[in-house]
Design a protein around this motif. Structure first.
Motif, short mmCIF file in Angstrom:
data_model
loop_
_atom_site.label_atom_id
_atom_site.label_comp_id
_atom_site.label_asym_id
_atom_site.label_seq_id
_atom_site.Cartn_x
_atom_site.Cartn_y
_atom_site.Cartn_z
N ASP A 100 0.81 -1.23 0.00
CA ASP A 100 0.00 0.00 0.00
C ASP A 100 0.84 1.27 0.00
N GLY A 101 2.16 1.14 -0.04
CA GLY A 101 3.02 2.32 -0.14
C GLY A 101 3.27 3.04 1.16
N THR A 102 2.88 2.46 2.31
CA THR A 102 3.06 3.15 3.59
C THR A 102 4.40 2.83 4.25
N ALA A 103 5.22 2.00 3.62
CA ALA A 103 6.56 1.70 4.13
C ALA A 103 7.55 1.86 2.98
N THR A 104 8.78 2.16 3.32
CA THR A 104 9.80 2.38 2.30
C THR A 104 10.55 1.09 1.98
N HIS A 105 11.01 1.00 0.74
CA HIS A 105 11.89 -0.09 0.29
C HIS A 105 11.27 -1.48 0.44
N ALA A 106 9.96 -1.59 0.20
CA ALA A 106 9.33 -2.91 0.23
C ALA A 106 9.80 -3.77 -0.94
N VAL A 107 10.23 -3.11 -2.01
CA VAL A 107 10.85 -3.80 -3.14
C VAL A 107 12.35 -3.63 -3.00
N ARG A 108 13.10 -4.69 -3.27
CA ARG A 108 14.53 -4.68 -2.97
C ARG A 108 15.27 -3.58 -3.71
N SER A 109 16.33 -3.11 -3.10
CA SER A 109 17.13 -2.01 -3.64
C SER A 109 17.73 -2.39 -4.99
N GLY A 110 17.65 -1.46 -5.93
CA GLY A 110 18.21 -1.70 -7.25
C GLY A 110 17.30 -2.46 -8.18
N SER A 111 16.11 -2.82 -7.69
CA SER A 111 15.18 -3.58 -8.52
C SER A 111 14.70 -2.75 -9.71
N LYS A 112 14.52 -3.42 -10.84
CA LYS A 112 14.02 -2.76 -12.04
C LYS A 112 12.55 -3.10 -12.28
N VAL A 113 11.84 -3.38 -11.18
CA VAL A 113 10.43 -3.72 -11.28
C VAL A 113 9.65 -2.57 -11.90
N ILE A 114 8.83 -2.91 -12.88
CA ILE A 114 7.96 -1.91 -13.51
C ILE A 114 6.68 -1.81 -12.69
N ARG A 115 6.28 -0.60 -12.41
CA ARG A 115 5.06 -0.41 -11.63
C ARG A 115 3.88 -1.02 -12.37
N GLU A 116 3.15 -1.91 -11.72
CA GLU A 116 2.11 -2.68 -12.38
C GLU A 116 0.74 -2.04 -12.30
N GLN A 117 0.56 -1.05 -11.43
CA GLN A 117 -0.74 -0.42 -11.26
C GLN A 117 -0.71 1.04 -11.72
N ASN A 118 -1.80 1.46 -12.33
CA ASN A 118 -1.98 2.85 -12.74
C ASN A 118 -3.17 3.40 -11.94
N ASN A 119 -2.87 4.25 -10.97
CA ASN A 119 -3.91 4.75 -10.08
C ASN A 119 -4.33 6.18 -10.39
N GLY A 120 -4.11 6.59 -11.64
CA GLY A 120 -4.47 7.95 -12.03
C GLY A 120 -5.95 8.25 -11.93
N GLY A 121 -6.79 7.22 -11.97
CA GLY A 121 -8.23 7.43 -11.92
C GLY A 121 -8.75 7.91 -10.59
N TRP A 122 -7.94 7.77 -9.53
CA TRP A 122 -8.37 8.23 -8.21
C TRP A 122 -8.75 9.70 -8.23
N MET A 123 -7.95 10.49 -8.92
CA MET A 123 -8.19 11.93 -8.95
C MET A 123 -9.33 12.30 -9.88
#
Length: 271
Positions: A100-123
């Motif tokens: 949920d994004g409330t903690a830092t570095h949940a994905v390992r450092s240096g990871s090239k993970v592509i963000r899988e969610q697009n939450n632009g519709g919230w706004m």
């Protein structure tokens, strides 16, 4: 003799410095930060508690599985985790999480993970801001839009995050041999389907085979994917209550795609 004002100023500066160091250490040692590794970080002390720990090729050949509401709630309480679904078997604990994004570095450092969610519709007050659609599959916990965050490969999750989860799971389930953790969207959504069956009081034993194929796929490099539970139930309705327990023949091990439902096959079992 020093002037009182200088003494007070020095004491204040020292207090701020010590307070800052104390706060920094508190954050690093808490579940707000899964990236920084300090020598005495309590979350990283001891042996690794998650993932594959042995060489048993049948480690994921479970005889039964069940949903654990207590463990699911306990893991969900950790910072950074939006929701956790925990399944216990006769051998292992399997933990599906979404971030949920409330903690830092949940994905390992240096990871090239592509963000899988697009939450632009919230706004914009819509589900998919690219199409303007406000419709979505509300049976799924994690989706491509306006959703918690998923990570396709469990190896990309922070080792500190996985260790924190595993320690918490083992406190309540000390008999488990291994604890496997992922934020993969397909697996999490399937775990949600299984948990719904459990909430409804349904027997999960007819689904041990597809469950095993699912966890073997994600944690042991299996090339097959099971028929999703929703499709199994749909086929059962058309087959006089007999569930078709099978697997896909054309699954994609790289993308985690379930493949073509038309490829589903397998033996019929009474549900």
């Amino acid at each position: 003799m020093r002037q009182p004002s200088r003494v007070l100023a020095s004491a204040l500066i020292l207090s701020l410095l010590l307070g800052g160091c104390s706060y920094k250490q508190h954050v690093q040692n808490s579940d707000q930060n899964y990236g920084t590794r300090q020598k005495n970080d309590p979350k990283m002390q001891g042996s690794r508690m998650y993932g594959t720990l042995g060489t048993d090729s049948t480690q994921h050949h479970n005889r039964f599985f069940e949903y654990s509401s207590q463990l699911s709630r306990d893991v969900t309480r950790l910072n950074g985790i939006g929701q956790a679904i925990v399944m216990l078997t006769d051998k292992n604990a399997y933990v599906g999480i979404v971030l949920d994004g409330t903690a830092t570095h949940a994905v390992r450092s240096g990871s090239k993970v592509i963000r899988e969610q697009n939450n632009g519709g919230w706004m914009e007050g819509v589900y998919n801001h690219q199409t303007g659609s406000d419709k979505w599959d509300n049976r799924q916990l994690v989706t491509p839009y306006n959703s918690y965050f998923s990570v396709n490969d469990h190896n990309e999750l922070s080792s500190k995050l996985k260790q924190t989860i595993a320690v918490r799971v083992r406190k309540l389930a000390p008999a488990v041999q291994e604890v496997h953790i992922t934020a993969n969207r397909d697996l999490v959504n399937q775990f949600v389907e299984y948990s719904r069956e459990s909430w409804a009081g349904s027997d999960l034993s007819p689904y041990v085979e597809p469950f095993n194929i699912l966890v073997q796929k994600h944690f042991a490099g299996g090339n097959e994917m099971p028929v999703p539970l929703q499709i199994i139930k749909q086929k059962a309705d058309k087959n006089g209550g007999k569930a078709i327990i099978g697997k896909y023949s054309g699954s994609d091990p790289e993308t985690g795609s379930f493949g073509n439902p038309g490829d589903a096959g397998g033996a019929s079992q009474n549900r």
